[in-house]
Design a protein around this motif. Sequence first.
Motif, PDB file in Angstrom:
ATOM      1  N   MET A 287       0.844  -1.190   0.000  1.00  0.00           N
ATOM      2  CA  MET A 287       0.000   0.000   0.000  1.00  0.00           C
ATOM      3  C   MET A 287       0.881   1.241   0.000  1.00  0.00           C
ATOM      4  O   MET A 287       1.769   1.374   0.833  1.00  0.00           O
ATOM      5  CB  MET A 287      -0.914  -0.012   1.226  1.00  0.00           C
ATOM      6  CG  MET A 287      -1.999  -1.084   1.166  1.00  0.00           C
ATOM      7  SD  MET A 287      -3.027  -1.126   2.643  1.00  0.00           S
ATOM      8  CE  MET A 287      -2.018  -2.182   3.685  1.00  0.00           C
TER       9      MET A 287
ATOM     10  N   TYR B  55      -4.359   3.317   7.063  1.00  0.00           N
ATOM     11  CA  TYR B  55      -3.612   2.137   6.622  1.00  0.00           C
ATOM     12  C   TYR B  55      -4.143   0.877   7.302  1.00  0.00           C
ATOM     13  O   TYR B  55      -4.340  -0.157   6.653  1.00  0.00           O
ATOM     14  CB  TYR B  55      -2.128   2.330   6.942  1.00  0.00           C
ATOM     15  CG  TYR B  55      -1.242   1.159   6.601  1.00  0.00           C
ATOM     16  CD1 TYR B  55      -0.685   1.011   5.335  1.00  0.00           C
ATOM     17  CD2 TYR B  55      -0.948   0.191   7.557  1.00  0.00           C
ATOM     18  CE1 TYR B  55       0.130  -0.065   5.018  1.00  0.00           C
ATOM     19  CE2 TYR B  55      -0.125  -0.889   7.255  1.00  0.00           C
ATOM     20  CZ  TYR B  55       0.414  -1.010   5.993  1.00  0.00           C
ATOM     21  OH  TYR B  55       1.217  -2.077   5.686  1.00  0.00           O
TER      22      TYR B  55
ATOM     23  N   LEU C  26      -5.869  -2.270   5.521  1.00  0.00           N
ATOM     24  CA  LEU C  26      -5.271  -3.591   5.686  1.00  0.00           C
ATOM     25  C   LEU C  26      -6.336  -4.629   6.024  1.00  0.00           C
ATOM     26  O   LEU C  26      -6.375  -5.717   5.443  1.00  0.00           O
ATOM     27  CB  LEU C  26      -4.213  -3.542   6.793  1.00  0.00           C
ATOM     28  CG  LEU C  26      -3.556  -4.871   7.187  1.00  0.00           C
ATOM     29  CD1 LEU C  26      -2.767  -5.438   6.018  1.00  0.00           C
ATOM     30  CD2 LEU C  26      -2.649  -4.683   8.398  1.00  0.00           C
TER      31      LEU C  26
ATOM     32  N   GLU D 105      -9.359  -4.490   2.967  1.00  0.00           N
ATOM     33  CA  GLU D 105      -9.057  -4.688   1.548  1.00  0.00           C
ATOM     34  C   GLU D 105      -7.892  -5.637   1.277  1.00  0.00           C
ATOM     35  O   GLU D 105      -7.767  -6.156   0.163  1.00  0.00           O
ATOM     36  CB  GLU D 105      -8.750  -3.330   0.888  1.00  0.00           C
ATOM     37  CG  GLU D 105      -9.927  -2.354   0.929  1.00  0.00           C
ATOM     38  CD  GLU D 105      -9.603  -1.034   0.252  1.00  0.00           C
ATOM     39  OE1 GLU D 105      -8.708  -1.021  -0.624  1.00  0.00           O
ATOM     40  OE2 GLU D 105     -10.229  -0.017   0.602  1.00  0.00           O
ATOM     41  N   HIS D 106      -7.034  -5.870   2.261  1.00  0.00           N
ATOM     42  CA  HIS D 106      -5.811  -6.647   1.997  1.00  0.00           C
ATOM     43  C   HIS D 106      -5.650  -7.871   2.903  1.00  0.00           C
ATOM     44  O   HIS D 106      -4.614  -8.519   2.849  1.00  0.00           O
ATOM     45  CB  HIS D 106      -4.583  -5.747   2.148  1.00  0.00           C
ATOM     46  CG  HIS D 106      -4.494  -4.669   1.122  1.00  0.00           C
ATOM     47  ND1 HIS D 106      -3.873  -4.848  -0.100  1.00  0.00           N
ATOM     48  CD2 HIS D 106      -4.960  -3.399   1.113  1.00  0.00           C
ATOM     49  CE1 HIS D 106      -3.958  -3.738  -0.811  1.00  0.00           C
ATOM     50  NE2 HIS D 106      -4.616  -2.838  -0.095  1.00  0.00           N
TER      51      HIS D 106
ATOM     52  N   ASP E  60      -4.935 -10.835   0.901  1.00  0.00           N
ATOM     53  CA  ASP E  60      -3.878 -10.656  -0.086  1.00  0.00           C
ATOM     54  C   ASP E  60      -2.673 -11.491   0.330  1.00  0.00           C
ATOM     55  O   ASP E  60      -2.119 -11.274   1.425  1.00  0.00           O
ATOM     56  CB  ASP E  60      -3.520  -9.170  -0.150  1.00  0.00           C
ATOM     57  CG  ASP E  60      -2.366  -8.903  -1.092  1.00  0.00           C
ATOM     58  OD1 ASP E  60      -2.404  -9.422  -2.212  1.00  0.00           O
ATOM     59  OD2 ASP E  60      -1.430  -8.181  -0.703  1.00  0.00           O
TER      60      ASP E  60
ATOM     61  N   SER F 258       0.463  -9.714   1.788  1.00  0.00           N
ATOM     62  CA  SER F 258       0.170  -9.105   3.084  1.00  0.00           C
ATOM     63  C   SER F 258       0.077 -10.166   4.168  1.00  0.00           C
ATOM     64  O   SER F 258       0.592  -9.984   5.278  1.00  0.00           O
ATOM     65  CB  SER F 258      -1.149  -8.311   3.019  1.00  0.00           C
ATOM     66  OG  SER F 258      -1.052  -7.227   2.118  1.00  0.00           O
ATOM     67  N   ARG F 259      -0.579 -11.262   3.860  1.00  0.00           N
ATOM     68  CA  ARG F 259      -0.704 -12.361   4.821  1.00  0.00           C
ATOM     69  C   ARG F 259       0.665 -12.914   5.185  1.00  0.00           C
ATOM     70  O   ARG F 259       0.929 -13.236   6.357  1.00  0.00           O
ATOM     71  CB  ARG F 259      -1.573 -13.472   4.214  1.00  0.00           C
ATOM     72  CG  ARG F 259      -3.039 -13.136   4.055  1.00  0.00           C
ATOM     73  CD  ARG F 259      -3.843 -13.433   5.306  1.00  0.00           C
ATOM     74  NE  ARG F 259      -3.910 -14.840   5.602  1.00  0.00           N
ATOM     75  CZ  ARG F 259      -4.819 -15.683   5.077  1.00  0.00           C
ATOM     76  NH1 ARG F 259      -5.727 -15.232   4.198  1.00  0.00           N
ATOM     77  NH2 ARG F 259      -4.839 -16.945   5.421  1.00  0.00           N
TER      78      ARG F 259
END
Length: 235
Positions: free
Chosen positions: A1, A33, A37, A40-41, A44, A47-48
């Motif tokens: 991001m 942020y 997280l 939206e993420h 992902d 990110s995970r």
Amino acid sequence: MSIKNITYLDLIEACQKTGCLACTLTQEMVESYIRMLFHEHINDPPSRDKLRHSQGLCYQHIWTAIDGQLGNALGAAIISNDVIGKLLQDLNEINFENNRLSKFRKLLNPGNNPSLLTPEKDCPVCLHQKLVEERVLKTLVATVQKQELISAIKDSDGICLPHLRQSLGMNASAQSHQLLLDLARDRWEKLAEELSEFIRKNDYRFSKEGFGSERDSWLRATGILKGNRPKRAQT
């Protein structure tokens, strides 16, 4: 991001809110942020993976997410499940009785005591906060000579001591650094007067006078010296 561009207009807007303008703007962007997280993420893969190796978010930021209702129960459960799954895998590589520490041997400190089950990466929100903070302060030192920003800072709670120190350590003109010091001096002198008045009125001889604007000077002074007060948990 990615981190959004920060302009002196963002600084002026932060000046209109309570507390250090740099703390305020940084906190707002960090909260954004965290919200992104979780919403939206969270599914992902990159990110995970980062969250798995950082053992999720740090103490401060996971409770900010939960208590500030920036995250959600499902997201917290997904993060925790990933972290616990990795910890269980790591446990299989630790056996003190057989002196089997596998990859954890490299984590031994000079005292030969294993530093085990520690995060392999830093909290991603901490890393983001550091980058945001740096960008906020770079914008501040680059634009502090703009008259509109000077006026806004004079009418605000100013800049906290930790952020002032960081600002003075950045590349900028001597005029910009001097202006930051002058603005801080002006704020500190006014605050010192209010603190003295607050202390005086706490003397029983003057307690009947009642408090004015100095009533919360002790709180504002703490914020100036240490940074904005953390938001309270939702109840």
